[in-house]
Design a protein around this motif. Structure first.
Motif, mmCIF file in Angstrom:
data_model
loop_
_atom_site.group_PDB
_atom_site.id
_atom_site.type_symbol
_atom_site.label_atom_id
_atom_site.label_comp_id
_atom_site.label_asym_id
_atom_site.label_seq_id
_atom_site.Cartn_x
_atom_site.Cartn_y
_atom_site.Cartn_z
ATOM 1 N N UNK A 170 61.069 44.293 122.880
ATOM 2 C CA UNK A 170 60.364 43.158 123.454
ATOM 3 C C UNK A 170 59.176 43.597 124.393
ATOM 4 N N UNK A 171 58.556 42.618 124.672
ATOM 5 C CA UNK A 171 57.509 42.674 125.963
ATOM 6 C C UNK A 171 57.560 42.450 126.633
ATOM 7 N N UNK A 172 58.163 43.306 127.757
ATOM 8 C CA UNK A 172 58.714 42.897 128.711
ATOM 9 C C UNK A 172 58.040 43.391 130.336
ATOM 10 N N UNK A 173 57.627 42.454 131.370
ATOM 11 C CA UNK A 173 57.545 42.744 132.441
ATOM 12 C C UNK A 173 58.407 42.538 133.419
ATOM 13 N N UNK A 174 58.525 43.048 134.670
ATOM 14 C CA UNK A 174 59.466 43.293 136.051
ATOM 15 C C UNK A 174 58.790 42.814 137.472
ATOM 16 N N UNK A 175 59.204 42.304 138.176
ATOM 17 C CA UNK A 175 59.092 41.625 139.172
ATOM 18 C C UNK A 175 60.356 41.834 139.911
ATOM 19 N N UNK A 176 59.736 43.433 140.974
ATOM 20 C CA UNK A 176 60.829 44.587 141.343
ATOM 21 C C UNK A 176 60.781 43.836 142.718
ATOM 22 N N UNK A 177 62.327 43.154 143.725
ATOM 23 C CA UNK A 177 61.597 43.564 145.152
ATOM 24 C C UNK A 177 62.999 44.672 145.685
ATOM 25 N N UNK A 178 62.312 45.826 145.932
ATOM 26 C CA UNK A 178 63.227 46.573 146.377
ATOM 27 C C UNK A 178 63.814 46.457 147.637
ATOM 28 N N UNK A 179 63.317 45.579 148.429
ATOM 29 C CA UNK A 179 63.610 45.551 149.986
ATOM 30 C C UNK A 179 63.232 46.655 150.581
ATOM 31 N N UNK A 202 64.725 54.074 136.905
ATOM 32 C CA UNK A 202 64.300 55.196 136.385
ATOM 33 C C UNK A 202 63.788 55.253 135.315
ATOM 34 N N UNK A 203 65.110 54.295 134.433
ATOM 35 C CA UNK A 203 65.086 54.014 132.962
ATOM 36 C C UNK A 203 64.329 52.736 132.882
ATOM 37 N N UNK A 204 64.167 52.250 133.551
ATOM 38 C CA UNK A 204 63.079 50.941 133.473
ATOM 39 C C UNK A 204 61.291 51.907 133.091
ATOM 40 N N UNK A 205 61.614 52.327 134.668
ATOM 41 C CA UNK A 205 60.516 53.460 134.729
ATOM 42 C C UNK A 205 60.312 53.664 133.639
ATOM 43 N N UNK A 206 61.015 54.692 132.853
ATOM 44 C CA UNK A 206 60.545 55.188 131.148
ATOM 45 C C UNK A 206 60.397 54.867 130.260
ATOM 46 N N UNK A 207 60.583 53.074 130.652
ATOM 47 C CA UNK A 207 60.782 52.367 129.296
ATOM 48 C C UNK A 207 59.416 52.084 128.998
ATOM 49 N N UNK A 208 58.667 50.909 128.212
ATOM 50 C CA UNK A 208 57.817 50.208 127.856
ATOM 51 C C UNK A 208 57.769 49.141 128.891
ATOM 52 N N UNK A 209 58.287 49.292 129.484
ATOM 53 C CA UNK A 209 58.292 47.567 130.720
ATOM 54 C C UNK A 209 57.559 47.564 130.817
ATOM 55 N N UNK A 210 56.644 46.875 131.193
ATOM 56 C CA UNK A 210 55.488 46.955 132.297
ATOM 57 C C UNK A 210 55.804 46.227 134.582
ATOM 58 N N UNK A 211 56.265 47.008 135.181
ATOM 59 C CA UNK A 211 56.090 46.138 136.925
ATOM 60 C C UNK A 211 54.551 45.906 137.178
ATOM 61 N N UNK A 212 55.258 44.761 137.283
ATOM 62 C CA UNK A 212 53.419 43.580 138.211
ATOM 63 C C UNK A 212 54.386 43.106 139.503
ATOM 64 N N UNK A 213 53.045 42.602 140.342
ATOM 65 C CA UNK A 213 53.691 42.566 140.968
ATOM 66 C C UNK A 213 53.886 40.833 141.861
ATOM 67 N N UNK A 214 52.861 40.034 141.135
ATOM 68 C CA UNK A 214 53.167 39.298 141.659
ATOM 69 C C UNK A 214 53.193 37.951 140.181
ATOM 70 N N UNK A 215 53.971 36.640 139.841
ATOM 71 C CA UNK A 215 54.251 35.785 138.483
ATOM 72 C C UNK A 215 52.362 35.278 138.037
ATOM 73 N N UNK A 216 52.163 36.089 136.922
ATOM 74 C CA UNK A 216 50.747 35.527 136.745
ATOM 75 C C UNK A 216 51.160 34.213 135.988
ATOM 76 N N UNK A 217 49.765 33.325 136.843
ATOM 77 C CA UNK A 217 49.406 31.984 135.915
ATOM 78 C C UNK A 217 49.116 31.753 134.894
ATOM 79 N N UNK A 218 48.655 32.111 133.684
ATOM 80 C CA UNK A 218 48.653 31.963 132.731
ATOM 81 C C UNK A 218 49.235 32.740 131.537
ATOM 82 N N UNK A 219 50.561 32.781 131.614
ATOM 83 C CA UNK A 219 51.402 33.287 130.861
ATOM 84 C C UNK A 219 52.711 32.358 130.278
ATOM 85 N N UNK A 220 53.425 32.480 129.166
ATOM 86 C CA UNK A 220 53.958 31.661 128.516
ATOM 87 C C UNK A 220 54.856 32.552 128.061
ATOM 88 N N UNK A 221 56.134 32.465 129.191
ATOM 89 C CA UNK A 221 57.178 33.700 128.784
ATOM 90 C C UNK A 221 58.013 32.557 128.090
#
Length: 496
Positions: free
Chosen positions: A75-84, A97-116
């Motif tokens: 699944x094409x997966x994006x992550x917004x991580x608020x680490x604190x 660490x599991x998420x970082x070693x997977x194919x998931x993408x970490x992004x900083x903000x919510x993109x405006x033109x993506x249909x989730x």
């Protein structure tokens, strides 16, 4: 029966289970259960894109486990991580660490033109103690505008798992279409804002058994709780077999409230129904001529189950009738004006608390606030606690009406009712509920069973009408009694 747990009880179960399992086991199980649920929601969505919101705590760790599992499932997966700011727990660090070693993408903000196709909410769980703020608040507000399915982990971020209220005086919560809650179901998912924000609730036990914890003390309403009363009627019976109900109300300009309650009592199976009118009214109900209209001052209150309050008013005559009813042994349903009269009189409150006969109170939040001497927002801030306090103080069964009505008994046990819909947010529906409850008491149901059964049937009647196309917009109280009759008969037929 579906038990409902408090946050404290769930924490105790978590602690006991964690002490017996390898580190990270519960988080891995939660991630697996939630990713399986997400994949079910994504079935048929080829090329689906999923956004996972992960907060700084254990709930965020669960979300990171979900993201890793979904990415590894293709699944094409994006992550917004608020680490604190603080270092996370070891289990959460491993999930990251599991998420970082997977194919998931970490992004900083919510993109405006993506249909989730799906958003997974793992910002904050059952431990949230203050309103969402900063980036978390902005994310919740933005996701609420997306209009796509949202799967909340354990509890929607910003919702109090114990009360169903939104956390904080100016709080916000993330609105989920589905919630997967872990170990045990939570009270707050089913009352107050819970039904609007949690959506469809599923429970993932994670292999944790509730044995060893104190009795839950709260349950989700269902017909099993009053099933012993759902017996077919004997052929060799008559109207006297099913009791009398007298609805005391119908002051000037409010006859309709008393008639609605009386019609509901008749169609819910009472053998005979009287309408004890405080002011001169019609001699017959043209819609339901089986009802017997009487002068309240001359009716023998001791011969019937009494429903007091619908259209009763606050006159001296109303006060006298209420005081007289409290002194007689008849089973009582107290609603509307009767509750307001009791709230204004410590003497009447004492008389109610000292009664030995059955009494069911059916306040809405404002009436409950008057009875407890607080405000309606205080009641809504913790509906379970308010219902429990009322039931204990007045030694009666209490139905605190609203989304996820709370039924409390004097011993402190509560049931959250799952039936009903916004169609009930109209004038007169509470009068119908009071009439149904009176009919069940008249037929020999116990105080607690009558309260549980009446609320469940009342809500199911509204659900039936909506399913048939009558509402929720524009659903009227007058439509409910016939639907309630169908629901009751259906329950009896299924139980026989």
């Amino acid at each position: 029966m579906q038990a409902l747990y408090t946050v404290g009880q769930i924490r105790a179960l978590e602690c006991t289970a964690a002490s017996r399992l390898a580190p990270g086991t519960l988080m891995e199980r939660a991630g697996r259960a939630a990713s399986d649920a997400a994949l079910e929601l994504l079935a048929g969505h080829s090329g689906a894109r999923v956004l996972v919101l992960a907060g700084p705590g254990n709930n965020g760790g669960d979300a990171l486990e979900v993201a890793a599992n979904l990415a590894r499932a293709g699944i094409d997966t994006s992550i917004i991580h608020l680490a604190g700011g603080a270092a996370g727990a070891l289990d959460t660090a491993r999930a990251l660490e599991r998420a970082r070693s997977s194919a998931a993408s970490f992004i900083d903000t919510l993109p405006g033109a993506v249909e989730w196709a799906l958003v997974v909410d793992g910002l904050f769980g059952i431990g949230l103690a203050r309103a969402l703020e900063g980036a978390a608040r902005l994310l919740a507000a933005a996701v609420n505008e997306l209009g796509c399915p949202v799967l909340a982990l354990d509890v929607p971020s910003g919702l109090d798992a114990d009360t169903g209220a939104i956390v904080g005086p100016d709080g916000i919560a993330l609105r989920a279409t589905h919630t997967i809650t872990f170990i045990g179901d939570k009270i707050g998912l089913h009352t107050c804002e819970g039904r609007d924000y949690a959506g469809a609730v599923m429970v993932a036990p994670l292999g944790v058994e509730p044995a060893g914890i104190e009795a839950a003390g709260a349950w989700l309403g269902e017909p099993a709780l009053f099933a012993r009363q759902l017996a077919p009627r004997a052929h060799n019976s008559h109207k006297g077999s099913y009791g009398n109900v007298a609805v005391v109300g119908g002051a000037h300009g409010m006859v309709g409230a008393a008639l609605l309650a009386a019609r509901a009592a008749l169609l819910s199976g009472a053998g005979r129904v009287f309408v004890a009118m405080l002011d001169p009214g019609p001699g017959v109900d043209g819609t339901q001529p089986e009802l017997m209209l009487r002068d309240a001052a001359s009716l023998d209150l001791a011969g019937s189950t009494l429903v007091l309050g619908p259209g009763m008013g606050d006159s001296q005559q109303a006060r006298r009738l209420l005081a007289k009813a409290l002194d007689c042994p008849s089973a009582l349903v107290l609603d509307a004006d009767a509750l307001n009269l009791i709230a204004a009189s410590p003497a009447l409150q004492s008389r109610l608390a000292e009664r030995s006969g059955a009494a069911v109170l059916t306040p809405h939040p404002l009436e409950a606030a008057r009875l407890l001497g607080v405000t309606a927002p205080v009641i809504q801030g913790d509906r379970p606690a308010a219902a429990r306090e009322l039931a204990a103080r007045l030694r009666s069964s209490v139905v605190l009406k609203g989304s996820g009505s709370v039924i409390a008994d004097p011993g402190g046990a509560i049931v959250i009712n799952p039936t009903g819909n916004p169609g009930l947010a109209s004038a007169g529906t509470g009068d119908v509920l009071a009439g149904i409850c009176g009919a069940l008491l008249a037929q020999g149901w116990s105080e607690r069973e009558a309260a549980l059964g009446a609320v469940w049937v009342h809500g199911a009647a509204a659900d039936r009408l909506v399913a048939q196309g009558s509402g929720p917009i524009g659903l009227t109280a007058g439509e409910l009694p016939v639907a309630a009759r169908a629901v009751l008969n259906g329950l009896v037929n299924c139980n026989s």
